[in-house]
Write a protein that holds these residues in place. Structure first.
Motif, PDB file in Angstrom:
ATOM      1  N   THR A   1      35.173  48.916  49.386  1.00  0.00           N
ATOM      2  CA  THR A   1      35.609  48.665  50.605  1.00  0.00           C
ATOM      3  C   THR A   1      34.687  47.910  51.308  1.00  0.00           C
ATOM      4  O   THR A   1      34.739  46.808  51.951  1.00  0.00           O
ATOM      5  N   VAL A   2      33.347  48.598  51.474  1.00  0.00           N
ATOM      6  CA  VAL A   2      32.323  48.244  52.150  1.00  0.00           C
ATOM      7  C   VAL A   2      31.691  46.747  51.587  1.00  0.00           C
ATOM      8  O   VAL A   2      31.466  45.946  52.128  1.00  0.00           O
ATOM      9  N   LEU A   3      31.714  46.909  50.312  1.00  0.00           N
ATOM     10  CA  LEU A   3      31.112  45.465  49.474  1.00  0.00           C
ATOM     11  C   LEU A   3      32.100  44.414  49.813  1.00  0.00           C
ATOM     12  O   LEU A   3      31.590  43.280  49.872  1.00  0.00           O
ATOM     13  N   ALA A   4      33.235  44.774  49.870  1.00  0.00           N
ATOM     14  CA  ALA A   4      34.454  43.650  49.919  1.00  0.00           C
ATOM     15  C   ALA A   4      34.262  42.839  51.489  1.00  0.00           C
ATOM     16  O   ALA A   4      34.388  41.934  51.494  1.00  0.00           O
ATOM     17  N   ILE A   5      33.848  43.949  52.231  1.00  0.00           N
ATOM     18  CA  ILE A   5      33.769  43.313  53.623  1.00  0.00           C
ATOM     19  C   ILE A   5      32.439  42.812  53.844  1.00  0.00           C
ATOM     20  O   ILE A   5      32.281  41.448  54.397  1.00  0.00           O
ATOM     21  N   LYS A   6      31.228  43.305  53.394  1.00  0.00           N
ATOM     22  CA  LYS A   6      30.006  42.753  53.381  1.00  0.00           C
ATOM     23  C   LYS A   6      29.876  41.459  52.633  1.00  0.00           C
ATOM     24  O   LYS A   6      28.915  40.541  52.860  1.00  0.00           O
ATOM     25  N   PHE A   7      30.218  41.253  51.226  1.00  0.00           N
ATOM     26  CA  PHE A   7      30.225  40.521  50.329  1.00  0.00           C
ATOM     27  C   PHE A   7      31.417  40.032  49.934  1.00  0.00           C
ATOM     28  O   PHE A   7      31.777  40.353  48.752  1.00  0.00           O
ATOM     29  N   PRO A   8      32.179  39.068  50.428  1.00  0.00           N
ATOM     30  CA  PRO A   8      33.543  38.728  50.067  1.00  0.00           C
ATOM     31  C   PRO A   8      33.353  38.157  48.639  1.00  0.00           C
ATOM     32  O   PRO A   8      32.524  37.289  48.596  1.00  0.00           O
ATOM     33  N   GLU A   9      34.151  38.152  47.940  1.00  0.00           N
ATOM     34  CA  GLU A   9      34.001  37.274  46.440  1.00  0.00           C
ATOM     35  C   GLU A   9      35.288  36.574  46.301  1.00  0.00           C
ATOM     36  O   GLU A   9      36.503  36.884  46.666  1.00  0.00           O
ATOM     37  N   THR A  10      35.081  35.535  45.442  1.00  0.00           N
ATOM     38  CA  THR A  10      36.250  34.690  45.240  1.00  0.00           C
ATOM     39  C   THR A  10      36.812  35.227  43.754  1.00  0.00           C
ATOM     40  O   THR A  10      35.746  35.483  43.037  1.00  0.00           O
ATOM     41  N   PRO A  11      38.119  35.113  43.509  1.00  0.00           N
ATOM     42  CA  PRO A  11      38.621  35.826  42.306  1.00  0.00           C
ATOM     43  C   PRO A  11      38.030  34.784  41.174  1.00  0.00           C
ATOM     44  O   PRO A  11      37.809  33.801  41.253  1.00  0.00           O
ATOM     45  N   ARG A  12      37.876  35.467  39.829  1.00  0.00           N
ATOM     46  CA  ARG A  12      37.322  34.752  38.994  1.00  0.00           C
ATOM     47  C   ARG A  12      38.166  34.928  37.659  1.00  0.00           C
ATOM     48  O   ARG A  12      38.914  36.142  37.243  1.00  0.00           O
ATOM     49  N   ASN A  13      38.529  33.915  36.637  1.00  0.00           N
ATOM     50  CA  ASN A  13      39.243  34.336  35.333  1.00  0.00           C
ATOM     51  C   ASN A  13      38.065  34.617  34.459  1.00  0.00           C
ATOM     52  O   ASN A  13      37.095  34.328  34.160  1.00  0.00           O
TER      53      ASN A  13
END
Length: 90
Positions: free
Chosen positions: A25-37
């Motif tokens: 959760t912390v990683l998602a907030i600090k370093f948002p990522e775009t989905p990948r295939n």
């Protein structure tokens, strides 16, 4: 822990799962990522890959218990290799 007859290894397992969810959760907030295939052909995020890893690891451990009489440490090693593969290619 006595009311549920939990053992310390069981409690540690769930504490680690909870801590992993907090870290992700912390990683998602600090370093948002775009989905990948990946190999699966679907878009996955970090959280999706964690879920796939946990689900697959549960099945690996159940299969290990049902089919082999080897120590459970072997299943842990297989699960770690599986997790690395999912996070790399899925």
């Amino acid at each position: 822990m006595d009311w549920m007859a939990w053992t310390w290894p069981t409690a540690i397992f769930f504490i680690i799962i909870a801590a992993t969810l907090v870290v992700f959760t912390v990683l998602a907030i600090k370093f948002p990522e775009t989905p990948r295939n990946g190999v699966l052909g679907i878009e996955t995020t970090r959280g999706d890959r964690l879920f796939i890893t946990l689900l697959g690891s549960a099945f690996i451990n159940l299969a290990w218990l049902g089919m082999l009489s080897a120590p459970q440490w072997g299943a842990l090693i297989v699960c770690l290799i599986y997790a690395a593969a999912v996070f790399r290619w899925a």
